[in-house]
Motif scaffolding. Structure first.
Motif, PDB file in Angstrom:
ATOM      1  N   ILE A 151       0.877  -1.172  -0.009  1.00 57.79           N
ATOM      2  CA  ILE A 151       0.125   0.019   0.080  1.00 57.79           C
ATOM      3  C   ILE A 151       0.906   1.286   0.118  1.00 57.79           C
ATOM      4  N   SER A 152       1.927   1.332   0.619  1.00 58.89           N
ATOM      5  CA  SER A 152       2.796   2.319   0.668  1.00 58.89           C
ATOM      6  C   SER A 152       3.329   2.850  -0.415  1.00 58.89           C
ATOM      7  N   HIS A 153       3.368   2.180  -1.675  1.00 55.45           N
ATOM      8  CA  HIS A 153       3.653   2.747  -2.974  1.00 55.45           C
ATOM      9  C   HIS A 153       2.511   3.873  -3.356  1.00 55.45           C
ATOM     10  N   MET A 154       1.403   3.607  -2.836  1.00 56.90           N
ATOM     11  CA  MET A 154       0.452   4.704  -3.429  1.00 56.90           C
ATOM     12  C   MET A 154       0.967   6.074  -2.906  1.00 56.90           C
ATOM     13  N   LEU A 155       1.546   6.269  -1.751  1.00 63.45           N
ATOM     14  CA  LEU A 155       2.133   7.656  -1.397  1.00 63.45           C
ATOM     15  C   LEU A 155       3.153   8.067  -2.445  1.00 63.45           C
ATOM     16  N   SER A 156       3.773   7.329  -2.904  1.00 64.21           N
ATOM     17  CA  SER A 156       4.750   7.663  -4.013  1.00 64.21           C
ATOM     18  C   SER A 156       4.098   7.845  -5.265  1.00 64.21           C
ATOM     19  N   PHE A 157       3.105   6.976  -5.605  1.00 70.01           N
ATOM     20  CA  PHE A 157       2.912   7.046  -7.086  1.00 70.01           C
ATOM     21  C   PHE A 157       1.417   7.198  -7.084  1.00 70.01           C
ATOM     22  N   PRO A 158       0.757   8.435  -6.442  1.00 65.16           N
ATOM     23  CA  PRO A 158      -0.617   8.403  -6.328  1.00 65.16           C
ATOM     24  C   PRO A 158      -1.484   8.590  -7.572  1.00 65.16           C
ATOM     25  N   ASP A 159      -0.451   9.195  -8.811  1.00 64.57           N
ATOM     26  CA  ASP A 159      -1.071   9.205 -10.167  1.00 64.57           C
ATOM     27  C   ASP A 159      -2.330   9.914 -10.173  1.00 64.57           C
ATOM     28  N   GLY A 160      -2.617  11.054  -9.548  1.00 60.42           N
ATOM     29  CA  GLY A 160      -3.795  11.906  -9.360  1.00 60.42           C
ATOM     30  C   GLY A 160      -4.901  11.222  -8.833  1.00 60.42           C
ATOM     31  N   GLY A 161      -4.759  10.141  -7.946  1.00 58.05           N
ATOM     32  CA  GLY A 161      -5.902   9.379  -7.553  1.00 58.05           C
ATOM     33  C   GLY A 161      -5.951   7.968  -7.974  1.00 58.05           C
ATOM     34  N   ARG A 162      -5.469   7.680  -9.136  1.00 58.30           N
ATOM     35  CA  ARG A 162      -5.424   6.460  -9.690  1.00 58.30           C
ATOM     36  C   ARG A 162      -4.443   5.463  -8.927  1.00 58.30           C
ATOM     37  N   GLY A 163      -3.590   6.099  -8.282  1.00 55.25           N
ATOM     38  CA  GLY A 163      -2.570   5.127  -7.550  1.00 55.25           C
ATOM     39  C   GLY A 163      -3.385   4.316  -6.486  1.00 55.25           C
ATOM     40  N   VAL A 164      -4.685   4.620  -6.080  1.00 59.31           N
ATOM     41  CA  VAL A 164      -5.401   3.710  -4.911  1.00 59.31           C
ATOM     42  C   VAL A 164      -5.385   2.374  -5.538  1.00 59.31           C
ATOM     43  N   LYS A 165      -4.846   2.091  -6.748  1.00 64.03           N
ATOM     44  CA  LYS A 165      -4.931   0.590  -6.870  1.00 64.03           C
ATOM     45  C   LYS A 165      -4.059  -0.029  -5.995  1.00 64.03           C
ATOM     46  N   PHE A 166      -2.981   0.511  -5.500  1.00 64.07           N
ATOM     47  CA  PHE A 166      -2.194  -0.043  -4.494  1.00 64.07           C
ATOM     48  C   PHE A 166      -2.845  -0.503  -3.130  1.00 64.07           C
ATOM     49  N   PHE A 167      -3.829   0.079  -2.759  1.00 62.24           N
ATOM     50  CA  PHE A 167      -4.705  -0.420  -1.702  1.00 62.24           C
ATOM     51  C   PHE A 167      -5.043  -1.944  -1.977  1.00 62.24           C
ATOM     52  N   GLU A 168      -5.409  -2.192  -3.241  1.00 66.80           N
ATOM     53  CA  GLU A 168      -5.753  -3.521  -3.534  1.00 66.80           C
ATOM     54  C   GLU A 168      -4.952  -4.641  -3.052  1.00 66.80           C
ATOM     55  N   THR A 169      -3.615  -4.029  -2.894  1.00 67.36           N
ATOM     56  CA  THR A 169      -2.508  -5.012  -2.797  1.00 67.36           C
ATOM     57  C   THR A 169      -2.544  -5.587  -1.356  1.00 67.36           C
ATOM     58  N   ALA A 170      -3.096  -4.881  -0.349  1.00 68.80           N
ATOM     59  CA  ALA A 170      -3.456  -5.259   1.033  1.00 68.80           C
ATOM     60  C   ALA A 170      -4.410  -6.583   1.245  1.00 68.80           C
ATOM     61  N   PHE A 171      -5.417  -6.332  -0.083  1.00 64.49           N
ATOM     62  CA  PHE A 171      -6.419  -7.306   0.166  1.00 64.49           C
ATOM     63  C   PHE A 171      -5.750  -8.587  -0.678  1.00 64.49           C
ATOM     64  N   ILE A 172      -4.768  -9.267  -0.257  1.00 63.15           N
ATOM     65  CA  ILE A 172      -3.950 -10.232  -0.969  1.00 63.15           C
ATOM     66  C   ILE A 172      -4.790 -11.472  -1.313  1.00 63.15           C
ATOM     67  N   ASP A 173      -5.588 -11.749  -0.357  1.00 65.72           N
ATOM     68  CA  ASP A 173      -6.360 -13.197  -0.810  1.00 65.72           C
ATOM     69  C   ASP A 173      -7.278 -12.852  -2.097  1.00 65.72           C
ATOM     70  N   GLU A 174      -7.559 -11.345  -2.561  1.00 69.73           N
ATOM     71  CA  GLU A 174      -8.523 -11.380  -3.410  1.00 69.73           C
ATOM     72  C   GLU A 174      -7.881 -11.004  -4.619  1.00 69.73           C
ATOM     73  N   GLN A 175      -6.406 -11.186  -4.592  1.00 68.64           N
ATOM     74  CA  GLN A 175      -5.869 -10.936  -5.929  1.00 68.64           C
ATOM     75  C   GLN A 175      -5.497 -12.229  -6.626  1.00 68.64           C
ATOM     76  N   ASP A 176      -4.805 -12.026  -7.903  1.00 66.83           N
ATOM     77  CA  ASP A 176      -4.467 -13.327  -8.729  1.00 66.83           C
ATOM     78  C   ASP A 176      -3.437 -14.308  -8.290  1.00 66.83           C
ATOM     79  N   GLU A 177      -3.467 -15.246  -8.646  1.00 68.75           N
ATOM     80  CA  GLU A 177      -2.365 -16.107  -7.921  1.00 68.75           C
ATOM     81  C   GLU A 177      -0.964 -15.524  -7.900  1.00 68.75           C
ATOM     82  N   GLU A 178      -0.526 -14.985  -9.123  1.00 67.90           N
ATOM     83  CA  GLU A 178       0.984 -14.630  -9.301  1.00 67.90           C
ATOM     84  C   GLU A 178       1.238 -13.552  -8.109  1.00 67.90           C
ATOM     85  N   LYS A 179       0.167 -12.534  -7.985  1.00 70.45           N
ATOM     86  CA  LYS A 179       0.580 -11.423  -7.031  1.00 70.45           C
ATOM     87  C   LYS A 179       0.362 -11.942  -5.572  1.00 70.45           C
ATOM     88  N   GLN A 180      -0.305 -12.982  -5.457  1.00 73.91           N
ATOM     89  CA  GLN A 180      -0.195 -13.866  -3.949  1.00 73.91           C
ATOM     90  C   GLN A 180       0.890 -14.304  -3.884  1.00 73.91           C
TER      91      GLN A 180
END
Length: 367
Positions: A151-180
């Motif tokens: 998640i902390s990468h969102m602070l460095s790469f907010p991308d105008g708000g699109r960087g909230v994608k990094f929040f998804e990394t915390a919900f790791i059990d909801e990600q694809d197998e490669e990311k898990q």
């Protein structure tokens, strides 16, 4: 021209991980980006040497006692609670050197400790809590130096708000197998390395990010214990908004998110985190988790610390009690931030966190 941030949390990023982050995210602060590239490149060779020397003993390390986790949303009091509990010498944790410069925390530790001692002074922009080399930090910041799943990468790469994608990394059990798999590999490695460096001591860890994945942590570490500290939702949200705004201002490498985006993300994320966390905590054995009200804890920290040890069946409270008393005495003059609750924000919190008020017993303000 913007000044270079010599305390940026990506300066200790492993060089290959930094290159991945650069490739996958926009960077408009070219000067800071070049500086991070330079520092991570300089640290790259000793990091590789450290990995080669210690890879085998670290990977042979067995975590015999699963971690004790302090969880809760950002600004719920997790830092204060971890600072207190880690005074118990039976526990190990991630100090600043082993967190921010994880890949170089053995061979270069004396040098990096001297540098960080100066850089970390007054380094928490969101409150009056201290950073010090003998106080713990969040282990997920160490993971962020070797993985893109943080998640902390969102602070460095907010991308105008699109960087909230990094929040998804915390919900790791909801990600694809490669990311898990990437997350599990990196997380397992950082815990085993710090366990190895602390000669097998049990880890006492804290990160609000972990509140998003309690079930996954329990699957990885079946004997883990969880201390969930919760706080008045109005104060949590206002303080979290302040934290995200100030940290993004310091760490942002591209277009920052708007205040409205940060506000909505802080509220929506809190709702999403607790809907999941409440369910996952309730599914655990009663002896493996405890809920602690922040406001009550602040009134009687020693009493609630004893309660934590008793209910989670943790040994050593009486032996550690003098260390707890010493730390509490050092914090007696600490001053909390004060925020003003605006009607529009109040209504958003009421509508999106109504279940939180009901579950934890907080009174909702309507006017």
């Amino acid at each position: 021209m913007a000044k270079v941030n010599f305390a940026h949390n990506l300066l200790g990023c492993r060089f290959d991980n930094w290159l991945r982050l650069r490739r996958e995210n926009p960077i408009t602060d070219k000067r800071q980006g070049r500086f991070i590239t330079l520092v991570s490149l300089i640290l790259g060779l000793p990091a590789l040497l450290e990995w080669l020397i210690f890879y085998i003993p670290i990977n042979r390390t067995v975590i015999e006692k699963d971690p004790v986790y302090i969880v809760g949303y950002w600004r719920s009091g997790t830092t204060f609670l971890q600072n207190l509990l880690t005074r118990d010498p039976q526990y190990a944790w991630f100090d600043p050197v082993r967190t921010l410069t994880f890949s170089n925390c053995i061979l270069l530790k004396p040098l990096l400790a001297r540098i960080q001692k100066n850089l970390l002074k007054d380094a928490r922009p969101m409150d009056n809590m201290e950073y010090a080399l003998d106080l713990p930090m969040e282990e997920v910041f160490a993971q962020a130096t070797i993985s893109t799943q943080a998640i902390s990468h969102m602070l460095s790469f907010p991308d105008g708000g699109r960087g909230v994608k990094f929040f998804e990394t915390a919900f790791i059990d909801e990600q694809d197998e490669e990311k898990q798999q990437e997350w599990r590999k990196a997380y397992s490695y950082i815990l085993r390395k710090v366990t190895y460096l602390n000669k097998g001591k049990q880890l006492l860890l804290k990160s609000p990010e972990n509140t998003c994945r309690l079930g996954e942590l329990k699957r990885c570490y079946p004997g883990a214990k969880f201390i969930n500290i919760y706080r008045n939702p109005y104060k949590v949200v206002m303080s979290a908004i302040n934290m995200f705004e100030k940290e993004m201002d310091l760490l942002c490498l591209d277009e920052p998110a708007s205040p409205e985006t940060i506000e909505n993300v802080a509220i929506d994320m809190c709702a999403r985190v607790y809907r999941k966390a409440i369910r996952e905590l309730e599914s655990m054995p009663q002896a493996d988790h405890i809920d602690i009200c922040y406001e009550d804890f602040c009134k009687d920290p020693m009493g609630y610390t004893k309660k934590i040890y008793e209910e989670l069946e943790l040994p050593g409270f009486e032996e550690a009690k003098p260390y707890f008393e010493e730390y509490l005495e050092s914090q007696k003059d600490y001053q909390k931030n004060i925020f003003s609750l605006e009607p529009e924000l109040r209504d958003k919190v009421n509508s999106r966190l109504d279940f939180y008020f009901q579950y934890y017993g907080y009174e909702m303000i309507t006017e």
